[in-house]
Design a protein around this motif. Sequence first.
Motif, PDB file in Angstrom:
ATOM      1  N   UNK A 286       8.310  -3.630  -0.479  1.00  0.00           N
ATOM      2  CA  UNK A 286       9.237  -2.945   0.434  1.00  0.00           C
ATOM      3  C   UNK A 286      10.473  -2.430  -0.294  1.00  0.00           C
ATOM      4  N   UNK A 287      10.945  -3.165  -1.291  1.00  0.00           N
ATOM      5  CA  UNK A 287      12.099  -2.696  -2.075  1.00  0.00           C
ATOM      6  C   UNK A 287      11.731  -1.414  -2.821  1.00  0.00           C
ATOM      7  N   UNK A 288      10.549  -1.405  -3.465  1.00  0.00           N
ATOM      8  CA  UNK A 288      10.100  -0.188  -4.183  1.00  0.00           C
ATOM      9  C   UNK A 288       9.878   0.966  -3.214  1.00  0.00           C
ATOM     10  N   UNK A 289       9.271   0.645  -2.074  1.00  0.00           N
ATOM     11  CA  UNK A 289       8.991   1.660  -1.062  1.00  0.00           C
ATOM     12  C   UNK A 289      10.280   2.334  -0.593  1.00  0.00           C
TER      13      UNK A 289
ATOM     14  N   UNK B 259       8.922   6.232   8.621  1.00  0.00           N
ATOM     15  CA  UNK B 259       9.173   4.825   8.325  1.00  0.00           C
ATOM     16  C   UNK B 259       8.525   3.884   9.342  1.00  0.00           C
ATOM     17  N   UNK B 260       8.650   4.117  10.661  1.00  0.00           N
ATOM     18  CA  UNK B 260       7.999   3.210  11.621  1.00  0.00           C
ATOM     19  C   UNK B 260       6.476   3.166  11.438  1.00  0.00           C
TER      20      UNK B 260
ATOM     21  N   UNK C  44       7.157 -10.121   7.388  1.00  0.00           N
ATOM     22  CA  UNK C  44       7.487  -8.698   7.276  1.00  0.00           C
ATOM     23  C   UNK C  44       8.887  -8.374   7.786  1.00  0.00           C
ATOM     24  N   UNK C  45       9.280  -8.986   8.891  1.00  0.00           N
ATOM     25  CA  UNK C  45      10.595  -8.694   9.487  1.00  0.00           C
ATOM     26  C   UNK C  45      11.750  -8.919   8.520  1.00  0.00           C
TER      27      UNK C  45
ATOM     28  N   UNK D 162      15.150  -5.209   2.628  1.00  0.00           N
ATOM     29  CA  UNK D 162      14.945  -3.999   1.818  1.00  0.00           C
ATOM     30  C   UNK D 162      15.817  -2.837   2.289  1.00  0.00           C
ATOM     31  N   UNK D 163      16.209  -2.842   3.577  1.00  0.00           N
ATOM     32  CA  UNK D 163      17.068  -1.778   4.120  1.00  0.00           C
ATOM     33  C   UNK D 163      18.528  -1.971   3.721  1.00  0.00           C
TER      34      UNK D 163
END
Length: 198
Positions: free
Chosen positions: A101-104, A116-117, A161-162, A168-169
């Motif tokens: 998620x960080x890379x994404x 994104x959703x 995931x949450x 990551x955001x």
Amino acid sequence: MSGAVNTNDPRVQRTRQLLLQAFMVLLEERHNIHSISVQEITKLATVNRATFYAHFEDKYALLESWMREKFHRALLSELPASSTLRIDTLRLLILAVFHFLARFRDQLKPADRQFEPLFEIALQQELYQVLLAWLTPVVSRDPNQRETVETTALVISWAIFGPAAQWSRGERIILAEEMVHHVLTVVIAGLSPLITVM
């Protein structure tokens, strides 16, 4: 995807790969998902539009499939080949989700933020499938627990995931490894009613 397509057929798998590869080539060229059309994908993949729609409902279904496959490959690269439900593999799985998620987020183009959703749902669903595959053999002796296993896999997938999505955001002040430790504690507690010893 259309129910008429047998996903186990090697020809079907080849066609899907051609479509996904064409999409990836166009994405590299354009750097923008929104500007890629089904017509361009089918032309590059050398298949007709009817074939595309036999495999994918629209380009967003292709996009979801591409993201799930990308995530799946990332998980496979960070997990042992025959991973099962153990604390060490859970830790690796959670860390892999945080890293992906960080890379994404770092690679996500401003024009593609609208997707994104869709990406997040695809990633959570893939994570759910991994957890379901790990949980099913553990409780397979009791067929009455199928619903419990599915619910547990769903809840745990979101429990992983949450926090990873939220982290990551943000500014990522807390190290991923520290976040993983906290999430793992919650995940183990969530699994405890179903599994006594891991």
